[in-house]
Design a protein around this motif. Structure first.
Motif, PDB file in Angstrom:
ATOM      1  N   VAL A 175       0.839  -1.195   0.000  1.00  0.00           N
ATOM      2  CA  VAL A 175       0.000   0.000   0.000  1.00  0.00           C
ATOM      3  C   VAL A 175       0.877   1.249   0.000  1.00  0.00           C
ATOM      4  O   VAL A 175       1.832   1.359   0.776  1.00  0.00           O
ATOM      5  CB  VAL A 175      -0.939   0.023   1.224  1.00  0.00           C
ATOM      6  N   PHE A 176       0.510   2.188  -0.871  1.00  0.00           N
ATOM      7  CA  PHE A 176       1.198   3.467  -0.971  1.00  0.00           C
ATOM      8  C   PHE A 176       0.171   4.579  -0.814  1.00  0.00           C
ATOM      9  O   PHE A 176      -0.980   4.441  -1.239  1.00  0.00           O
ATOM     10  CB  PHE A 176       1.920   3.597  -2.310  1.00  0.00           C
ATOM     11  N   ILE A 177       0.602   5.686  -0.222  1.00  0.00           N
ATOM     12  CA  ILE A 177      -0.274   6.814   0.054  1.00  0.00           C
ATOM     13  C   ILE A 177       0.197   8.032  -0.735  1.00  0.00           C
ATOM     14  O   ILE A 177       1.393   8.322  -0.805  1.00  0.00           O
ATOM     15  CB  ILE A 177      -0.273   7.166   1.556  1.00  0.00           C
ATOM     16  N   SER A 178      -0.763   8.749  -1.338  1.00  0.00           N
ATOM     17  CA  SER A 178      -0.461  10.001  -2.018  1.00  0.00           C
ATOM     18  C   SER A 178      -1.471  11.045  -1.549  1.00  0.00           C
ATOM     19  O   SER A 178      -2.679  10.781  -1.564  1.00  0.00           O
ATOM     20  CB  SER A 178      -0.537   9.839  -3.535  1.00  0.00           C
ATOM     21  N   GLY A 182      -1.360  18.954   3.700  1.00  0.00           N
ATOM     22  CA  GLY A 182      -2.490  19.170   4.589  1.00  0.00           C
ATOM     23  C   GLY A 182      -3.494  18.042   4.573  1.00  0.00           C
ATOM     24  O   GLY A 182      -4.386  17.984   5.423  1.00  0.00           O
ATOM     25  N   PHE A 183      -3.366  17.137   3.603  1.00  0.00           N
ATOM     26  CA  PHE A 183      -4.288  15.998   3.497  1.00  0.00           C
ATOM     27  C   PHE A 183      -3.664  14.704   4.016  1.00  0.00           C
ATOM     28  O   PHE A 183      -4.287  13.654   3.987  1.00  0.00           O
ATOM     29  CB  PHE A 183      -4.698  15.769   2.036  1.00  0.00           C
ATOM     30  N   GLU A 184      -2.408  14.755   4.469  1.00  0.00           N
ATOM     31  CA  GLU A 184      -1.714  13.558   4.899  1.00  0.00           C
ATOM     32  C   GLU A 184      -2.227  13.082   6.262  1.00  0.00           C
ATOM     33  O   GLU A 184      -2.808  13.843   7.027  1.00  0.00           O
ATOM     34  CB  GLU A 184      -0.204  13.799   5.012  1.00  0.00           C
ATOM     35  N   ASP A 185      -1.973  11.811   6.530  1.00  0.00           N
ATOM     36  CA  ASP A 185      -2.168  11.257   7.869  1.00  0.00           C
ATOM     37  C   ASP A 185      -0.964  10.382   8.156  1.00  0.00           C
ATOM     38  O   ASP A 185      -0.918   9.213   7.786  1.00  0.00           O
ATOM     39  CB  ASP A 185      -3.464  10.443   7.959  1.00  0.00           C
ATOM     40  N   ASN A 186       0.022  10.956   8.800  1.00  0.00           N
ATOM     41  CA  ASN A 186       1.280  10.256   9.030  1.00  0.00           C
ATOM     42  C   ASN A 186       1.172   9.155  10.076  1.00  0.00           C
ATOM     43  O   ASN A 186       2.116   8.384  10.258  1.00  0.00           O
ATOM     44  CB  ASN A 186       2.365  11.256   9.440  1.00  0.00           C
ATOM     45  N   THR A 187       0.030   9.056  10.748  1.00  0.00           N
ATOM     46  CA  THR A 187      -0.148   7.997  11.736  1.00  0.00           C
ATOM     47  C   THR A 187      -0.369   6.644  11.090  1.00  0.00           C
ATOM     48  O   THR A 187      -0.246   5.613  11.756  1.00  0.00           O
ATOM     49  CB  THR A 187      -1.331   8.304  12.664  1.00  0.00           C
ATOM     50  N   LEU A 188      -0.700   6.625   9.813  1.00  0.00           N
ATOM     51  CA  LEU A 188      -0.986   5.350   9.146  1.00  0.00           C
ATOM     52  C   LEU A 188       0.271   4.499   8.969  1.00  0.00           C
ATOM     53  O   LEU A 188       0.195   3.267   8.977  1.00  0.00           O
ATOM     54  CB  LEU A 188      -1.640   5.598   7.780  1.00  0.00           C
ATOM     55  N   GLY A 189       1.420   5.137   8.753  1.00  0.00           N
ATOM     56  CA  GLY A 189       2.663   4.395   8.660  1.00  0.00           C
ATOM     57  C   GLY A 189       2.944   3.746   7.319  1.00  0.00           C
ATOM     58  O   GLY A 189       3.796   2.855   7.230  1.00  0.00           O
ATOM     59  N   PHE A 190       2.262   4.195   6.268  1.00  0.00           N
ATOM     60  CA  PHE A 190       2.509   3.659   4.932  1.00  0.00           C
ATOM     61  C   PHE A 190       3.355   4.656   4.135  1.00  0.00           C
ATOM     62  O   PHE A 190       3.286   5.869   4.384  1.00  0.00           O
ATOM     63  CB  PHE A 190       1.195   3.381   4.200  1.00  0.00           C
ATOM     64  N   PRO A 191       4.153   4.177   3.181  1.00  0.00           N
ATOM     65  CA  PRO A 191       5.016   5.103   2.434  1.00  0.00           C
ATOM     66  C   PRO A 191       4.223   6.102   1.608  1.00  0.00           C
ATOM     67  O   PRO A 191       3.252   5.746   0.947  1.00  0.00           O
ATOM     68  CB  PRO A 191       5.834   4.172   1.533  1.00  0.00           C
ATOM     69  N   HIS A 192       4.653   7.360   1.656  1.00  0.00           N
ATOM     70  CA  HIS A 192       4.057   8.419   0.842  1.00  0.00           C
ATOM     71  C   HIS A 192       4.810   8.521  -0.479  1.00  0.00           C
ATOM     72  O   HIS A 192       6.033   8.392  -0.523  1.00  0.00           O
ATOM     73  CB  HIS A 192       4.100   9.755   1.581  1.00  0.00           C
ATOM     74  N   ILE A 193       4.066   8.770  -1.538  1.00  0.00           N
ATOM     75  CA  ILE A 193       4.652   8.803  -2.871  1.00  0.00           C
ATOM     76  C   ILE A 193       3.837   9.767  -3.721  1.00  0.00           C
ATOM     77  O   ILE A 193       2.640   9.974  -3.467  1.00  0.00           O
ATOM     78  CB  ILE A 193       4.669   7.384  -3.494  1.00  0.00           C
ATOM     79  N   SER A 194       4.446  10.379  -4.697  1.00  0.00           N
ATOM     80  CA  SER A 194       3.703  11.296  -5.560  1.00  0.00           C
ATOM     81  C   SER A 194       2.816  10.505  -6.520  1.00  0.00           C
ATOM     82  O   SER A 194       3.114   9.356  -6.871  1.00  0.00           O
ATOM     83  CB  SER A 194       4.661  12.174  -6.360  1.00  0.00           C
ATOM     84  N   MET A 195       1.738  11.132  -6.931  1.00  0.00           N
ATOM     85  CA  MET A 195       0.851  10.512  -7.909  1.00  0.00           C
ATOM     86  C   MET A 195       1.607  10.168  -9.187  1.00  0.00           C
ATOM     87  O   MET A 195       1.433   9.088  -9.762  1.00  0.00           O
ATOM     88  CB  MET A 195      -0.324  11.446  -8.216  1.00  0.00           C
ATOM     89  N   ASP A 196       2.489  11.053  -9.633  1.00  0.00           N
ATOM     90  CA  ASP A 196       3.219  10.827 -10.883  1.00  0.00           C
ATOM     91  C   ASP A 196       4.129   9.607 -10.804  1.00  0.00           C
ATOM     92  O   ASP A 196       4.296   8.894 -11.796  1.00  0.00           O
ATOM     93  CB  ASP A 196       4.029  12.067 -11.246  1.00  0.00           C
ATOM     94  N   ASP A 197       4.714   9.346  -9.645  1.00  0.00           N
ATOM     95  CA  ASP A 197       5.557   8.167  -9.496  1.00  0.00           C
ATOM     96  C   ASP A 197       4.720   6.900  -9.357  1.00  0.00           C
ATOM     97  O   ASP A 197       5.002   5.876  -9.990  1.00  0.00           O
ATOM     98  CB  ASP A 197       6.462   8.316  -8.270  1.00  0.00           C
ATOM     99  N   ALA A 198       3.677   6.959  -8.532  1.00  0.00           N
ATOM    100  CA  ALA A 198       2.876   5.771  -8.238  1.00  0.00           C
ATOM    101  C   ALA A 198       2.101   5.270  -9.443  1.00  0.00           C
ATOM    102  O   ALA A 198       1.898   4.058  -9.611  1.00  0.00           O
ATOM    103  CB  ALA A 198       1.912   6.079  -7.098  1.00  0.00           C
ATOM    104  N   ILE A 199       1.660   6.187 -10.277  1.00  0.00           N
ATOM    105  CA  ILE A 199       0.780   5.835 -11.383  1.00  0.00           C
ATOM    106  C   ILE A 199       1.425   4.849 -12.352  1.00  0.00           C
ATOM    107  O   ILE A 199       0.747   4.089 -13.039  1.00  0.00           O
ATOM    108  CB  ILE A 199       0.336   7.125 -12.131  1.00  0.00           C
ATOM    109  N   LYS A 200       2.749   4.811 -12.367  1.00  0.00           N
ATOM    110  CA  LYS A 200       3.468   3.993 -13.348  1.00  0.00           C
ATOM    111  C   LYS A 200       3.590   2.529 -12.946  1.00  0.00           C
ATOM    112  O   LYS A 200       3.826   1.685 -13.800  1.00  0.00           O
ATOM    113  CB  LYS A 200       4.857   4.586 -13.585  1.00  0.00           C
TER     114      LYS A 200
END
Length: 307
Positions: A175-178, A182-200
């Motif tokens: 699971v990846f989070i984008s 201000g919309f993040e929730d860092n308590t989830l503990g999943f890696p954050h990634i940009s939409m442009d990187d994840a989409i590929k």
């Protein structure tokens, strides 16, 4: 299972059993051969979830008790507990509850003597939406293990994100989070990634509604779509067999380009269809575990002819 409050209370095996049960309900009509009453206590606006529960209940043959928060005694100050206790007292066999509080279930858990299904708790949990999403993904890939899933959008305020992220991890997905600032929730503990990187490289792109009602400032919608949403240009970079999910309602032109809502990759309306059958599976599971139903209470009706 005393009440169905969170997907976290289910093992991977129980999740797969619910998926298989839902698929059986898609293929064959079943009805409960005894009179039972369901009360749907929705204290927040809902189209899909409430209507889906009503259809699921009626397909199973349950009587649906009418409730509208805006015309109920809650307008006179009645508490959630007293409303739930009222429906229990007049003969409801189960409650389906959606409420704006993150912890409304704590008020009901120990004192209500009929099963409760969580249809949405503030910004914390939406377990039935999670299960219909899992059903949709499973029908597409036949597995979860090794899938790359992006959850993108208003993570901070999304009960869908909270329920889905941990269930997908339990089933073996990555699971990846984008999220926009201000919309993040860092308590989830999943890696954050940009939409442009994840989409590929992601197999599933799960978009979330921007919850304007929970934000102090209105976003410039065009700016959000271009920077953080699923544009037609980004869709072209998706993997050949990748799919798009969205719990809806959809802000067309905000988190997703309007032309993509019903594109070949989109499973948004399939998710809605699947919601009826997964909720049928949850209803029969919890009623059976409470002893309200037994193995002879559910009868097969005529077979549904697949299209």
């Amino acid at each position: 299972m005393r009440h169905f409050i969170t997907v976290n209370q289910l093992s991977a095996e129980e999740i797969f059993l619910l998926i298989k049960t839902a698929e059986s309900y898609q293929e064959t009509n079943f009805q409960i051969n005894q009179q039972l009453f369901a009360a749907n206590l929705f204290f927040e606006p809902s189209t899909r979830t409430k209507s889906s529960f009503v259809v699921a209940e009626k397909k199973l043959g349950l009587e649906v008790l009418d409730f509208h928060a805006e015309t109920s005694s809650t307008e006179k100050g009645e508490s959630l507990y007293d409303t739930a206790k009222t429906f229990e007292s007049i003969g409801a066999d189960m409650l389906v509850v959606r409420h704006q509080s993150d912890t409304w279930m704590d008020e009901l858990d120990s004192n209500i003597k009929i099963p409760i299904i969580n249809a949405g708790a503030g910004k914390e949990e939406h377990p039935t939406q999670c299960l219909l999403d899992l059903l949709t993904i499973y029908q597409e890939y036949g597995r979860f293990d090794g899938l790359n899933v992006l959850i993108s959008g208003d993570i901070k305020h999304s009960r869908v994100a909270h329920s889905n992220a941990f269930a997908l991890k339990k089933l073996g997905a990555k699971v990846f989070i984008s999220a926009a600032p201000g919309f993040e929730d860092n308590t989830l503990g999943f890696p954050h990634i940009s939409m442009d990187d994840a989409i590929k490289f992601c197999d599933v792109v799960m978009l979330l509604r921007v919850q304007h009602e929970r934000h102090k400032h209105t976003l410039e919608t065009m700016e959000y779509l271009e920077n953080y949403g699923l544009t037609k240009e980004r869709e072209k970079q998706m993997k050949k067999h990748a799919i798009i999910l969205h719990p809806a309602p959809v802000n067309r032109g905000v988190e997703i380009d309007s032309d993509l809502v019903e594109c070949d990759r989109s499973r948004i309306f399939k998710q809605m269809s699947n919601g009826v059958f997964i909720r049928m599976a949850i209803i029969t599971k919890i009623l059976t575990e409470w002893g309200i139903l037994n193995e002879n209470s559910i009868e097969k009706c005529q077979t549904v002819i697949a299209n």
